[in-house]
Design a protein around this motif. Structure first.
Motif, short mmCIF file in Angstrom:
data_model
loop_
_atom_site.label_atom_id
_atom_site.label_comp_id
_atom_site.label_asym_id
_atom_site.label_seq_id
_atom_site.Cartn_x
_atom_site.Cartn_y
_atom_site.Cartn_z
N ASP A 22 14.48 100.42 79.73
CA ASP A 22 13.31 100.56 78.88
C ASP A 22 13.42 99.61 77.70
N THR A 23 12.43 98.73 77.56
CA THR A 23 12.42 97.73 76.50
C THR A 23 11.06 97.77 75.82
N TYR A 24 11.08 97.85 74.50
CA TYR A 24 9.84 97.93 73.73
C TYR A 24 9.78 96.78 72.73
N TYR A 25 8.56 96.41 72.38
CA TYR A 25 8.40 95.33 71.41
C TYR A 25 7.22 95.64 70.50
N ILE A 26 7.18 94.97 69.37
CA ILE A 26 6.11 95.14 68.40
C ILE A 26 5.21 93.93 68.52
N SER A 27 4.11 94.07 69.24
CA SER A 27 3.30 92.92 69.62
C SER A 27 2.64 92.20 68.44
N ASP A 28 2.00 92.91 67.54
CA ASP A 28 1.30 92.25 66.44
C ASP A 28 2.27 91.48 65.55
N CYS A 29 3.43 92.04 65.33
CA CYS A 29 4.45 91.40 64.51
C CYS A 29 4.94 90.13 65.20
N ASP A 30 5.18 90.22 66.51
CA ASP A 30 5.61 89.04 67.28
C ASP A 30 4.64 87.89 67.09
N LYS A 31 3.35 88.18 67.28
CA LYS A 31 2.33 87.14 67.22
C LYS A 31 2.29 86.47 65.85
N ALA A 32 2.32 87.25 64.80
CA ALA A 32 2.25 86.68 63.45
C ALA A 32 3.48 85.83 63.15
N LEU A 33 4.66 86.29 63.55
CA LEU A 33 5.88 85.52 63.31
C LEU A 33 5.88 84.22 64.11
N ILE A 34 5.45 84.28 65.34
CA ILE A 34 5.41 83.07 66.17
C ILE A 34 4.40 82.09 65.60
N ASP A 35 3.23 82.57 65.19
CA ASP A 35 2.22 81.69 64.58
C ASP A 35 2.78 80.99 63.35
N GLU A 36 3.53 81.72 62.54
CA GLU A 36 4.11 81.14 61.33
C GLU A 36 5.17 80.10 61.68
N LEU A 37 5.97 80.38 62.69
CA LEU A 37 6.99 79.43 63.13
C LEU A 37 6.34 78.13 63.63
N VAL A 38 5.26 78.26 64.40
CA VAL A 38 4.53 77.08 64.91
C VAL A 38 3.96 76.29 63.73
N ARG A 39 3.39 76.99 62.76
CA ARG A 39 2.80 76.32 61.59
C ARG A 39 3.87 75.51 60.85
N ILE A 40 5.04 76.11 60.67
CA ILE A 40 6.13 75.43 59.97
C ILE A 40 6.61 74.22 60.78
N ARG A 41 6.76 74.40 62.09
CA ARG A 41 7.23 73.29 62.94
C ARG A 41 6.28 72.10 62.83
N LYS A 42 4.99 72.37 62.90
CA LYS A 42 3.99 71.30 62.83
C LYS A 42 3.94 70.68 61.43
N MET A 43 4.06 71.51 60.40
CA MET A 43 4.05 71.02 59.03
C MET A 43 5.20 70.05 58.80
N LYS A 44 6.34 70.33 59.42
CA LYS A 44 7.53 69.48 59.27
C LYS A 44 7.54 68.32 60.26
N ASN A 45 6.48 68.20 61.06
CA ASN A 45 6.36 67.14 62.06
C ASN A 45 7.55 67.11 63.02
N VAL A 46 7.92 68.30 63.50
CA VAL A 46 9.00 68.43 64.46
C VAL A 46 8.36 68.78 65.80
N SER A 47 8.66 68.01 66.82
CA SER A 47 8.11 68.30 68.15
C SER A 47 8.88 69.46 68.79
N GLN A 48 8.29 70.02 69.83
CA GLN A 48 8.98 71.06 70.57
C GLN A 48 10.29 70.52 71.15
#
Length: 95
Positions: A22-48
């Motif tokens: 049994d594995t559970y996750y917090i979906s809304d929190c995941d999405k917001a954190l990932i969105d922020e990580l993507v924003r930071i990556r792009k702001m720093k001009n770092v590619s995937q």
């Protein structure tokens, strides 16, 4: 975040299907954190690809995470944030 907050139902969780235990996750929190990580990556001009190289991950794994096809482990998330010059902190919510 406190486990008792989850147990009391104050923080909604979803069950991840197809896992051996049994594995559970917090979906809304995941999405917001990932969105922020993507924003930071792009702001720093770092590619995937560059981020993958910095963290020892594969570019495809970062892409799946950013598309929210895969929820990263806390360890991976912290590794990605660290590679971008950030750290994860828990702060008490203002009530």
């Amino acid at each position: 975040m406190d486990l008792t907050e989850i147990e009391k139902g104050y923080i909604p969780v979803k069950k991840r299907e197809g896992m051996p235990a049994d594995t559970y996750y917090i979906s809304d929190c995941d999405k917001a954190l990932i969105d922020e990580l993507v924003r930071i990556r792009k702001m720093k001009n770092v590619s995937q690809s560059q981020l993958a190289e910095l963290t020892g991950s594969k570019q495809q794994a970062i892409s799946r995470t950013e598309k929210k096809e895969h929820s990263p482990s806390l360890k991976l998330f912290c590794t990605l944030a660290n590679a971008l010059g950030y750290e994860l902190r828990l702060v008490e919510k203002v009530k």
